[in-house]
Write a protein that holds these residues in place. Structure first.
Motif, short mmCIF file in Angstrom:
data_model
loop_
_atom_site.label_atom_id
_atom_site.label_comp_id
_atom_site.label_asym_id
_atom_site.label_seq_id
_atom_site.Cartn_x
_atom_site.Cartn_y
_atom_site.Cartn_z
N ASP A 1 -5.19 -5.91 11.57
CA ASP A 1 -5.70 -5.41 12.83
C ASP A 1 -6.48 -4.12 12.58
N GLY A 2 -7.77 -4.18 12.83
CA GLY A 2 -8.60 -3.00 12.66
C GLY A 2 -8.84 -2.64 11.21
N GLY A 3 -8.64 -3.58 10.26
CA GLY A 3 -8.83 -3.28 8.85
C GLY A 3 -9.43 -4.46 8.10
N PRO A 4 -9.45 -4.37 6.78
CA PRO A 4 -10.03 -5.45 5.98
C PRO A 4 -9.12 -6.67 5.94
N THR A 5 -9.62 -7.74 5.33
CA THR A 5 -8.84 -8.95 5.11
C THR A 5 -8.26 -8.89 3.70
N VAL A 6 -6.95 -9.08 3.60
CA VAL A 6 -6.24 -8.92 2.34
C VAL A 6 -5.65 -10.26 1.91
N LEU A 7 -5.77 -10.57 0.66
CA LEU A 7 -5.14 -11.77 0.12
C LEU A 7 -3.65 -11.50 -0.05
N VAL A 8 -2.82 -12.44 0.41
CA VAL A 8 -1.37 -12.27 0.40
C VAL A 8 -0.74 -13.40 -0.41
N ASN A 9 0.13 -13.03 -1.33
CA ASN A 9 0.96 -14.01 -2.05
C ASN A 9 2.22 -14.22 -1.23
N ASN B 1 -7.23 -13.53 -8.60
CA ASN B 1 -8.42 -12.68 -8.60
C ASN B 1 -9.04 -12.74 -7.21
N THR B 2 -9.00 -11.64 -6.51
CA THR B 2 -9.41 -11.63 -5.10
C THR B 2 -10.88 -11.98 -4.93
N TYR C 1 -4.49 -7.16 -3.64
CA TYR C 1 -3.76 -8.14 -2.83
C TYR C 1 -2.35 -7.62 -2.58
N VAL C 2 -1.60 -8.30 -1.73
CA VAL C 2 -0.25 -7.88 -1.36
C VAL C 2 0.71 -9.00 -1.69
N GLN C 3 1.80 -8.65 -2.35
CA GLN C 3 2.88 -9.58 -2.65
C GLN C 3 4.00 -9.36 -1.65
N LEU C 4 4.30 -10.38 -0.83
CA LEU C 4 5.32 -10.22 0.19
C LEU C 4 6.69 -9.96 -0.43
N ASP C 5 7.47 -9.12 0.23
CA ASP C 5 8.82 -8.87 -0.24
C ASP C 5 9.76 -9.96 0.26
#
Length: 306
Positions: free
Chosen positions: A101-109, A162-163, A178-182
């Motif tokens: 929301d209001g930011g970039p698009t991030v790749l999430v694992n 690789n994003t 990218y972000v790795q979910l906890d």
């Protein structure tokens, strides 16, 4: 001489290459553990406070920072990461773009699942499409793989997180990291429960410090060992030289004693010589010649008789 050169070369390499190499790995491992420990212990911060708004990388200093993201998953742009083992066994990872929301698009694992029917991709359900809040850890993008994306088992699959490559494959402008979910957010993003959270790295610093200290010890002990062997060799040669020097007077006395005995023997023989000559003269007077001549005459008479 060659041994000394080898020892000096070994000590130089141990101090300037091998020990710094292991100690440097220990330093890097400790830095990584500190970042990971800080991320695990700290409360999640808004992703916008860590990820740059222009989509560039937050840098290695921000890796493993725990962040909170609000937005929605782009479920139609999900890809599978193939050939990425977990616990030594094959696994597929679900990679899904997440629009902040209001930011970039991030790749999430979102997590991983085992293959089915041997090596086939699992039927991972799409992420929730409604707005959601998830937490995870900021990760640096991996290097681009040698193989391009492929479509298999009805799913778009890639060989690396690789994003840039994933963004090009799905047509989405993704942030560099990218972000790795906890573990807490994987079920939120996967209501079916098919995905499992990735284990966090071990905080063990490894054997690098002990290896570095061992190379330093080797660099010290090897020259000292050479010095000890040189000293032992010099001491042994000196001992042998002293033994030889101590044996020379005894040998000289033995030679002198042998000379005296020889003179005595010669004298004794010289004293007996006149007696022997006198006995030979008596034999000649008695038999009219020497004993040899006597035997010759007796043999001649024996031949005339027979």
């Amino acid at each position: 001489m060659i041994t000394a050169v080898v020892v000096v070369a070994f000590a130089y390499v141990a101090f300037t290459v091998l020990a710094p190499w292991q100690l440097g790995k220990n330093h890097d491992t400790n830095e990584f553990n500190d970042r990971l420990r800080a991320g695990l212990e700290a409360d999640p911060v808004p992703a916008s406070d860590v990820l740059p708004g222009d989509g560039s990388s937050a840098g290695v200093e921000k890796e493993w920072t725990s962040v909170e993201m609000q937005g929605r998953f782009l479920v139609d742009d999900e890809v599978l990461l193939r050939n990425r083992p977990v616990d030594g066994r094959p696994a597929y990872h679900a990679l899904t773009p997440f629009r902040l929301d209001g930011g970039p698009t991030v790749l999430v694992n979102r997590g991983w699942a085992r293959p089915v029917e041997g090596t086939a991709a699992p039927n991972v359900l799409q992420a929730v499409s409604t707005p959601v809040t998830v937490t995870g850890f900021v990760r640096m993008s991996e290097a681009p793989p040698a193989n391009p994306p492929m479509t298999s088992d009805g799913r778009l699959q890639v060989y690396s997180m690789n994003t840039s490559m994933v963004g090009d494959a799905v047509g989405v402008d993704l942030a560099a990291d990218y972000v790795q979910l906890d573990e807490a957010s994987v079920p939120v993003a996967d209501p079916s429960g098919e995905l499992s959270a990735l284990d966090l790295p071990n905080l063990d610093s490894g054997p690098y410090l002990s290896y570095g200290l061992q190379w330093i010890a080797f660099g010290v002990m090897v020259p000292l060992g050479l010095v000890y062997f040189v000293w032992a060799e010099v001491r042994e040669r000196r001992r042998r030289r002293d033994e030889v020097a101590a044996a020379v007077p005894e040998t000289t006395g033995a030679v002198a004693g042998a000379g005296d005995d020889a003179e005595k023997t010669t004298s004794a023989r010289g004293d007996d010589a006149p007696a022997a000559q006198s006995r030979a003269g008596k034999l000649e007077a008695r038999y009219g010649g020497s004993r040899t001549r006597f035997h010759e005459k007796r043999n001649a008479r024996d031949q005339e008789r027979f």
